[in-house]
Design a protein around this motif. Structure first.
Motif, PDB file in Angstrom:
ATOM      1  N   TRP A   1       0.809  -1.215   0.000  1.00  0.00           N
ATOM      2  CA  TRP A   1       0.000   0.000   0.000  1.00  0.00           C
ATOM      3  C   TRP A   1       0.846   1.270   0.000  1.00  0.00           C
ATOM      4  CZ3 TRP A   1      -4.985  -0.550  -0.903  1.00  0.00           C
ATOM      5  CH2 TRP A   1      -5.567  -1.771  -0.640  1.00  0.00           C
ATOM      6  N   ALA A   2       2.146   1.168  -0.152  1.00  0.00           N
ATOM      7  CA  ALA A   2       3.045   2.323  -0.070  1.00  0.00           C
ATOM      8  C   ALA A   2       2.677   3.409  -1.071  1.00  0.00           C
ATOM      9  CB  ALA A   2       4.483   1.880  -0.277  1.00  0.00           C
ATOM     10  N   LYS A   3       2.349   3.037  -2.296  1.00  0.00           N
ATOM     11  CA  LYS A   3       2.005   4.048  -3.306  1.00  0.00           C
ATOM     12  C   LYS A   3       0.722   4.785  -2.938  1.00  0.00           C
ATOM     13  CE  LYS A   3       4.229   2.031  -7.305  1.00  0.00           C
ATOM     14  NZ  LYS A   3       4.027   1.464  -8.643  1.00  0.00           N
ATOM     15  N   ARG A   4      -0.201   4.089  -2.316  1.00  0.00           N
ATOM     16  CA  ARG A   4      -1.481   4.723  -1.957  1.00  0.00           C
ATOM     17  C   ARG A   4      -1.375   5.573  -0.688  1.00  0.00           C
ATOM     18  NH1 ARG A   4      -3.391  -0.337  -4.117  1.00  0.00           N
ATOM     19  NH2 ARG A   4      -4.610   0.115  -5.982  1.00  0.00           N
ATOM     20  N   GLU A   5      -0.313   5.398   0.075  1.00  0.00           N
ATOM     21  CA  GLU A   5      -0.118   6.156   1.302  1.00  0.00           C
ATOM     22  C   GLU A   5       0.797   7.368   1.136  1.00  0.00           C
ATOM     23  OE1 GLU A   5      -1.593   5.587   4.306  1.00  0.00           O
ATOM     24  OE2 GLU A   5      -2.772   4.039   3.323  1.00  0.00           O
ATOM     25  N   THR A   6       1.355   7.592  -0.035  1.00  0.00           N
ATOM     26  CA  THR A   6       2.304   8.692  -0.230  1.00  0.00           C
ATOM     27  C   THR A   6       1.644  10.052  -0.085  1.00  0.00           C
ATOM     28  OG1 THR A   6       1.998   8.568  -2.613  1.00  0.00           O
ATOM     29  CG2 THR A   6       3.874   7.379  -1.676  1.00  0.00           C
ATOM     30  N   TRP A   7       0.348  10.169  -0.289  1.00  0.00           N
ATOM     31  CA  TRP A   7      -0.320  11.460  -0.164  1.00  0.00           C
ATOM     32  C   TRP A   7      -0.202  12.003   1.264  1.00  0.00           C
ATOM     33  CZ3 TRP A   7      -4.250  12.203   3.325  1.00  0.00           C
ATOM     34  CH2 TRP A   7      -4.854  11.059   3.842  1.00  0.00           C
ATOM     35  N   ARG A   8      -0.047  11.138   2.242  1.00  0.00           N
ATOM     36  CA  ARG A   8       0.062  11.586   3.628  1.00  0.00           C
ATOM     37  C   ARG A   8       1.343  12.380   3.891  1.00  0.00           C
ATOM     38  NH1 ARG A   8      -3.429   8.505   7.198  1.00  0.00           N
ATOM     39  NH2 ARG A   8      -4.442   6.876   6.028  1.00  0.00           N
ATOM     40  N   LYS A   9       2.372  12.156   3.074  1.00  0.00           N
ATOM     41  CA  LYS A   9       3.636  12.863   3.241  1.00  0.00           C
ATOM     42  C   LYS A   9       3.733  14.115   2.382  1.00  0.00           C
ATOM     43  CE  LYS A   9       6.118   8.699   4.528  1.00  0.00           C
ATOM     44  NZ  LYS A   9       4.994   7.832   4.693  1.00  0.00           N
ATOM     45  N   HIS A  10       2.685  14.428   1.633  1.00  0.00           N
ATOM     46  CA  HIS A  10       2.689  15.622   0.775  1.00  0.00           C
ATOM     47  C   HIS A  10       2.665  16.878   1.660  1.00  0.00           C
ATOM     48  CE1 HIS A  10       1.399  18.480  -2.287  1.00  0.00           C
ATOM     49  NE2 HIS A  10       1.883  17.607  -3.161  1.00  0.00           N
ATOM     50  N   PRO A  11       3.368  17.961   1.260  1.00  0.00           N
ATOM     51  CA  PRO A  11       3.437  19.180   2.092  1.00  0.00           C
ATOM     52  C   PRO A  11       2.081  19.833   2.359  1.00  0.00           C
ATOM     53  CG  PRO A  11       5.021  19.286   0.285  1.00  0.00           C
ATOM     54  CD  PRO A  11       4.234  18.049   0.089  1.00  0.00           C
ATOM     55  N   VAL A  12       1.122  19.629   1.501  1.00  0.00           N
ATOM     56  CA  VAL A  12      -0.204  20.222   1.711  1.00  0.00           C
ATOM     57  C   VAL A  12      -0.849  19.672   2.982  1.00  0.00           C
ATOM     58  CG1 VAL A  12      -2.528  20.376   0.744  1.00  0.00           C
ATOM     59  CG2 VAL A  12      -0.555  20.648  -0.734  1.00  0.00           C
ATOM     60  N   PHE A  13      -0.520  18.449   3.341  1.00  0.00           N
ATOM     61  CA  PHE A  13      -1.129  17.814   4.499  1.00  0.00           C
ATOM     62  C   PHE A  13      -0.229  17.845   5.731  1.00  0.00           C
ATOM     63  CE2 PHE A  13      -3.027  15.784   0.770  1.00  0.00           C
ATOM     64  CZ  PHE A  13      -4.340  16.148   0.991  1.00  0.00           C
ATOM     65  N   SER A  14       0.742  18.745   5.760  1.00  0.00           N
ATOM     66  CA  SER A  14       1.607  18.859   6.930  1.00  0.00           C
ATOM     67  C   SER A  14       0.830  19.508   8.071  1.00  0.00           C
ATOM     68  CB  SER A  14       2.844  19.681   6.607  1.00  0.00           C
ATOM     69  OG  SER A  14       2.488  21.022   6.390  1.00  0.00           O
ATOM     70  N   ASN A  15       1.339  19.397   9.284  1.00  0.00           N
ATOM     71  CA  ASN A  15       0.657  19.963  10.456  1.00  0.00           C
ATOM     72  C   ASN A  15       0.561  21.478  10.360  1.00  0.00           C
ATOM     73  OD1 ASN A  15       0.212  17.508  11.652  1.00  0.00           O
ATOM     74  ND2 ASN A  15       2.113  17.546  12.812  1.00  0.00           N
ATOM     75  N   ARG A  16       1.600  22.124   9.856  1.00  0.00           N
ATOM     76  CA  ARG A  16       1.584  23.585   9.738  1.00  0.00           C
ATOM     77  C   ARG A  16       0.513  24.038   8.756  1.00  0.00           C
ATOM     78  NH1 ARG A  16       5.221  28.115  10.271  1.00  0.00           N
ATOM     79  NH2 ARG A  16       4.814  29.581   8.593  1.00  0.00           N
ATOM     80  N   ALA A  17       0.405  23.366   7.627  1.00  0.00           N
ATOM     81  CA  ALA A  17      -0.600  23.737   6.632  1.00  0.00           C
ATOM     82  C   ALA A  17      -2.014  23.498   7.169  1.00  0.00           C
ATOM     83  CB  ALA A  17      -0.380  22.953   5.342  1.00  0.00           C
ATOM     84  N   MET A  18      -2.193  22.410   7.893  1.00  0.00           N
ATOM     85  CA  MET A  18      -3.512  22.124   8.448  1.00  0.00           C
ATOM     86  C   MET A  18      -3.898  23.165   9.499  1.00  0.00           C
ATOM     87  SD  MET A  18      -4.670  19.596   6.838  1.00  0.00           S
ATOM     88  CE  MET A  18      -5.544  18.183   7.376  1.00  0.00           C
ATOM     89  N   PHE A  19      -2.935  23.582  10.338  1.00  0.00           N
ATOM     90  CA  PHE A  19      -3.231  24.568  11.374  1.00  0.00           C
ATOM     91  C   PHE A  19      -3.533  25.933  10.760  1.00  0.00           C
ATOM     92  CE2 PHE A  19      -1.912  27.817  14.440  1.00  0.00           C
ATOM     93  CZ  PHE A  19      -2.790  27.513  15.467  1.00  0.00           C
ATOM     94  N   SER A  20      -2.756  26.320   9.749  1.00  0.00           N
ATOM     95  CA  SER A  20      -2.962  27.639   9.155  1.00  0.00           C
ATOM     96  C   SER A  20      -4.271  27.694   8.378  1.00  0.00           C
ATOM     97  CB  SER A  20      -1.795  28.019   8.247  1.00  0.00           C
ATOM     98  OG  SER A  20      -1.742  27.165   7.125  1.00  0.00           O
ATOM     99  N   SER A  21      -4.725  26.589   7.838  1.00  0.00           N
ATOM    100  CA  SER A  21      -6.002  26.607   7.124  1.00  0.00           C
ATOM    101  C   SER A  21      -7.182  26.520   8.085  1.00  0.00           C
ATOM    102  CB  SER A  21      -6.062  25.477   6.104  1.00  0.00           C
ATOM    103  OG  SER A  21      -6.081  24.226   6.747  1.00  0.00           O
ATOM    104  N   MET A  22      -6.939  26.075   9.320  1.00  0.00           N
ATOM    105  CA  MET A  22      -8.014  26.025  10.307  1.00  0.00           C
ATOM    106  C   MET A  22      -8.405  27.427  10.765  1.00  0.00           C
ATOM    107  SD  MET A  22      -8.141  23.100  13.257  1.00  0.00           S
ATOM    108  CE  MET A  22      -6.431  23.112  13.570  1.00  0.00           C
ATOM    109  N   PHE A  23      -7.414  28.301  10.941  1.00  0.00           N
ATOM    110  CA  PHE A  23      -7.640  29.661  11.409  1.00  0.00           C
ATOM    111  C   PHE A  23      -6.997  30.638  10.419  1.00  0.00           C
ATOM    112  CE2 PHE A  23      -7.123  26.931  15.203  1.00  0.00           C
ATOM    113  CZ  PHE A  23      -8.421  26.998  15.668  1.00  0.00           C
ATOM    114  N   PRO A  24      -7.630  30.877   9.271  1.00  0.00           N
ATOM    115  CA  PRO A  24      -6.963  31.661   8.227  1.00  0.00           C
ATOM    116  C   PRO A  24      -6.714  33.121   8.591  1.00  0.00           C
ATOM    117  CG  PRO A  24      -9.213  31.175   7.591  1.00  0.00           C
ATOM    118  CD  PRO A  24      -8.939  30.411   8.850  1.00  0.00           C
ATOM    119  N   GLY A  25      -7.541  33.760   9.381  1.00  0.00           N
ATOM    120  CA  GLY A  25      -7.360  35.165   9.694  1.00  0.00           C
ATOM    121  C   GLY A  25      -6.879  35.442  11.100  1.00  0.00           C
TER     122      GLY A  25
END
Length: 64
Positions: free
Chosen positions: A12-36
């Motif tokens: 399943w390695a190929k199907r799990e690579t999206w989890r390591k994409h920069p869009v899904f990093s903790n910083r990106a998730m936090f900044s999109s939670m509170f945009p302003g």
């Protein structure tokens, strides 16, 4: 001798690579939670500073 792939390869390695994409990093998730939030904190801090400076220079009355 031919090089063989590891015995315990993850199928399943190929199907799990999206989890390591920069869009899904903790910083990106936090900044999109509170945009302003950053702008709001700066604006509120500026308001409090100006209000305190204006209140001290013009007086607040006699406690009323």
């Amino acid at each position: 001798m031919a090089s063989q792939p590891p015995l315990f390869r993850d199928p399943w390695a190929k199907r799990e690579t999206w989890r390591k994409h920069p869009v899904f990093s903790n910083r990106a998730m936090f900044s999109s939670m509170f945009p302003g939030l950053g702008i709001a904190v700066v604006a509120f801090t500026a308001y409090v500073v100006v209000d305190n400076l204006y209140g001290k220079s013009h007086g607040q009355g006699h406690g009323h």
